[in-house]
Design an enzyme around this catalytic site. Structure first.
Site, PDB file in Angstrom:
ATOM      1  CB  VAL A  22       7.484   5.981   6.619  1.00 32.35           C
ATOM      2  CG1 VAL A  22       6.151   6.675   6.605  1.00 32.35           C
ATOM      3  CG2 VAL A  22       7.857   5.556   8.041  1.00 32.35           C
TER       4      VAL A  22
ATOM      5  CB  THR B  57      11.154  -2.809   9.221  1.00 31.02           C
ATOM      6  OG1 THR B  57      10.244  -2.579  10.304  1.00 31.02           O
ATOM      7  CG2 THR B  57      11.792  -4.178   9.394  1.00 31.02           C
TER       8      THR B  57
ATOM      9  CB  SER C 256      -2.584  19.886  18.967  1.00 32.54           C
ATOM     10  OG  SER C 256      -3.221  18.736  18.454  1.00 32.54           O
TER      11      SER C 256
ATOM     12  CE  LYS D 246      -0.483  18.264  15.297  1.00 31.65           C
ATOM     13  NZ  LYS D 246      -0.527  19.170  16.471  1.00 31.65           N
TER      14      LYS D 246
END
Length: 822
Positions: free
Chosen positions: A400, A403, A722, A765
């Site tokens: 994503v 770094t 969950s 989610k």
């Protein structure tokens, strides 16, 4: 003026006319193979028109000056032997002293006609010669290059000038030279009288020029100049510089002797003076040179007081050790580390908020929360320059941009960038360094990275901080507690350096895929910023804006050669990648570019390749990710849950079935479930049994037998509370033989009283639900606050229901008119 001192006494004896010898005669006035020469005293002679040529390095011989030469090259020895003692030859300076076999083009066009006074064999290879300059000459055509260089030449005629007109300049030059002798203690006073006895201004200029340290170009310019006045003017400028240097040195020496200098400057001057004395008497010591070099580096490093005292002690130890002592190397390495660290080197922050925003937007699409946090930090820094730097932790799945975001932040702030990868580090010494008693000791990664960065305020990226380990060698995460604590890191102590180094100016940024493996004490010191991943629209934009241009350049293609249909990019994103980041997307784009490159190489550079859906299918093969919601969730006993892993959000298919037989109702769990998830399954079954009548379950549902719960992808460990709602839904669906809606996904912890409790990772989610084609999500009402972090595009694509109880969730999952499966 050292050359001035060494040659001044030997030149006076050679200012008379040279004796007539080989190659010099008055009887050849009409010989066309001879040239008339005028020596420095004004007497005329004739010499042969072609003479051997001797190239020299960094030496310029002026008329009237005696110079010793060491000759070692074969051609040069042959030229010297051809001239012989009392013979004549040409001397020319090389343009580049490193040239071993100079050709005519490698020599300056102006040289000197010299007479060889004496030739002796050297103790080593080669010969030594003593020559005296006779006249300035300009080299003409080269007659031969083998076995030695031989050349024609013509003398540069001297232009007589009125000595009365240049008398003031003449006297001024004499006074400056005498002033240098007065300022330098190592020159005898009788040399001042010798300068006054030089009979001609041109002789004086040549004499002084030969003893000044001049660059080759400036020395050749003086040799080329045939006017006495111009040479004297140039010598005047050089002597004025020598006087300034000598006066400054004398002033510093006087201050040092009288105690007017501070201790450090006085010690530095005394060391420099000691080196000069040792070099002059030929007792220079390699070990002492090493100590002096380190001392100079130490003085220029601007160390803090405690570090300077530590380095001074080690330097004294080094100077007392024999040159071949084994500890010398260890101490030298330690001192080099101390002096190379950027104790006081600091880059200034670029606090232009608009420019920083442009750089962040140009490098990364989306990630608004992180960009806003960096702009906030710059704004605070602009208003309060002394404020402490925050310690940020970027948490998110791979790919994503965590770094690369660190590099963009460094670029936007104008700071240096340092990175230390902590994945798999298990030794505390990797962070704090090894004590110097160990063989091969060195500083830890923190100090090493700061040294490589070259400033004491870099952007420091601690990559993969969640993958630190620990064993018998210590716990690296505990060592990081000091590094990441603003109250302590201004006095960070590395075991190797043994001096406190200030890390308070460093902006630390940590990256992690999950927070579950980071110790609580370390987590408490960092500001957590989550990166949940990209939506499909964001991936398409990233692919079009960043990935495709980068892969075009990497594969030698141009935008004009590739006609990429946006539907093709959408197909790659939707059917070939199902990840939170964009690494796989870039791999597939690179594969498309390679396939295109093959066709262009075959069809010619003018070919245009259209990349559409069919091209994608042919190039990449069958899609690995196809819609499976209806197929997998279309049977009784199946529910869709939402989970968060270290790779981002994901969906879970929870399957349940019941079997008759045996004694009592038993619960069987498979799919590599963790303890917390197992307890959630037991709580789910207990709640269903307690509310069987309300759910309309027949009594035989809980006849003696077994209820089996399975979560596919059994090779992947799963844990967490969950999935509570999804477990209840799967059990109810299996026992009632009713279908759950296949496009409904759910998340939420349950209690035995039927409450739906909040969970984490809502953003990830919901991203996973969007990628999987879910259209309805059920989640705890107490997680409503987390929806503000979810992009509007994702919220609008989902029908989100907030519930407080299990009954509400089941009502949304099962349609009232859902038929019982046959």
């Amino acid at each position: 003026m050292t050359r001035y001192a060494s040659r001044l006494g030997s030149c006076g004896a050679n200012l008379q006319a040279p004796t007539k010898g080989s190659g010099l005669s008055d009887t050849h006035a009409s010989n066309p193979d001879s040239i008339e020469i005028q020596d420095p005293t004004g007497e005329s002679f004739r010499v042969r028109a072609v003479l051997p040529l001797l190239p020299v390095r960094d030496v310029i011989i002026f008329p009237g000056v005696t110079v010793p030469l060491t000759v070692g090259r074969e051609k040069s020895i042959l030229a010297l032997e051809e001239a012989g003692s009392n013979g004549f030859l040409l001397v020319a300076t090389q343009r580049d002293a490193a040239t071993e076999e100079p050709s005519p083009e490698d020599l300056f066009e102006v040289g000197t006609l010299v007479k060889v006074l004496r030739i002796v064999d050297s103790r080593q290879e080669g010969k030594q010669a003593l020559v005296v300059g006779i006249a300035r000459v300009r080299l003409g055509g080269f007659v031969s290059e083998l076995p030695a260089l031989r050349a024609r030449f013509r003398a540069l005629s001297h232009i007589p000038e009125d000595e009365e007109l240049i008398q003031p300049l003449w006297h001024r030059v004499v006074q400056l030279a005498q002033r240098v002798i007065d300022l330098r203690d190592d020159y005898p006073d009788e040399w001042k009288g010798f300068l006054e006895s030089v009979p001609q201004p041109g002789m004086l200029a040549d004499l002084l020029a030969s003893n000044l340290t001049l660059p080759p170009e400036e020395g050749i310019a003086l040799l080329r100049e045939i006017r006495d006045e111009e040479r004297l003017k140039a010598i005047e400028q050089h002597l004025e510089r020598e006087v300034t240097i000598a006066e400054t040195q004398k002033e510093l020496r006087d201050q040092a002797e009288s105690g007017g200098l501070d201790k450090k400057r006085r010690e530095r001057m005394l060391r420099a003076r000691m080196r000069e004395i040792q070099a002059e008497i030929g007792e220079s010591d390699a070990g002492m040179r090493e100590v002096d070099e380190l001392h100079e580096k130490l003085e220029g490093a601007d160390l803090p007081e405690d570090a300077y005292e530590q380095a001074s002690r080690e330097l004294k130890r080094l100077s007392a050790l024999p040159q071949h002592a084994p500890d010398r190397h260890l101490i030298r390495t330690y001192l080099e580390w101390l002096t190379d660290l950027p104790w006081s080197v600091e880059t200034s922050d670029d606090l232009d908020l608009h420019k920083a925003q442009q750089i962040l937007d140009a490098d990364h699409h989306g990630l608004e929360q992180i960009k806003d946090r960096i702009i906030e930090f710059l704004a605070v820094r602009k208003l309060a320059p002394k404020s402490n730097a925050p310690i940020l932790c970027f948490v998110g799945p791979p790919g994503v941009g965590k770094t690369s975001l660190g590099r963009s932040i460094a670029r936007s702030m104008g700071r240096k960038f340092a990175r230390a990868s902590l994945g798999g580090v298990r030794d505390e010494a990797e962070i704090r360094g090894h004590r110097r008693t160990y063989v091969g000791a060195m500083p830890g990664r923190i100090i090493q990275s700061v040294k490589r960065a070259g400033s004491n305020n870099p952007i420091f990226l601690l990559d993969e901080i969640d993958k630190l380990g620990s064993d018998f060698r210590g716990d690296p995460s505990s060592a990081l507690l000091e590094v990441l604590d603003p109250e302590q890191n201004h006095q960070f102590s590395d075991h190797y350096i043994e001096c406190a180094f200030d890390l308070s100016k460093v902006l630390f940024i940590a990256t992690a895929n999950t927070l579950s493996t980071i110790p609580a004490a370390l987590l408490d010191r960092m500001e957590i910023i989550e990166l949940s991943g990209y939506t499909e629209a964001e991936k398409i934009e990233i692919g079009r804006t960043f990935l495709i241009p980068r892969q075009l350049e990497a594969h030698g293609l141009t935008p004009e050669q590739i006609d990429l249909d946006e539907d093709a990019l959408r197909k790659v994103v939707g059917e070939y990648t199902r990840e939170a980041g964009v690494r796989n997307l870039e791999r597939f784009v690179a594969s498309l570019m390679r396939k295109s490159a093959v066709r262009i190489a075959s069809e010619g550079p003018n070919a245009v390749i259209r990349v559409d859906g069919q091209f994608v299918a042919d190039a990449l093969g069958p899609p690995p990710h196809l819609p499976e919601m209806a197929e997998r969730a279309g049977a009784p006993g199946v529910a869709v849950g939402l989970a968060v892993t270290s790779h981002g959000g994901d969906i879970l298919f929870i399957e349940a079935t019941s079997m008759r037989g045996g004694s009592g109702v038993r619960l069987r769990l498979t799919g590599q479930l963790g303890d917390v998830m197992r307890e959630s399954a037991e709580a789910a079954l207990s709640w269903v049994r307690g509310h069987a009548d309300e759910l309309g379950l027949p009594p035989e549902s809980f006849a003696p037998g077994e209820i089996h719960l399975h979560v596919p992808a059994g090779a992947v460990p799963k844990d967490g509370p969950s999935a509570g709602i999804a477990l209840v839904t799967a059990i109810v669906s299996a026992l009632s033989n009713r279908h759950a809606r296949p496009t409904v996904a759910m998340t939420g912890e349950i209690s035995l009283r039927g409450r739906v409790l909040p969970v984490g990772g809502i953003k990830g989610k919901l991203f996973a639900a969007t990628r999987a084609g879910i259209d309805t999500v059920i989640m705890p009402k107490r997680n409503e606050k987390d929806l503000s972090e979810v992009p509007e595009e994702v919220r609008n694509s989902l029908e989100i229901h907030l519930v407080d109880t299990i009954e509400e969730a089941l009502a949304l999952t099962f349609d009232p008119d859902t038929p019982v499966a046959g």
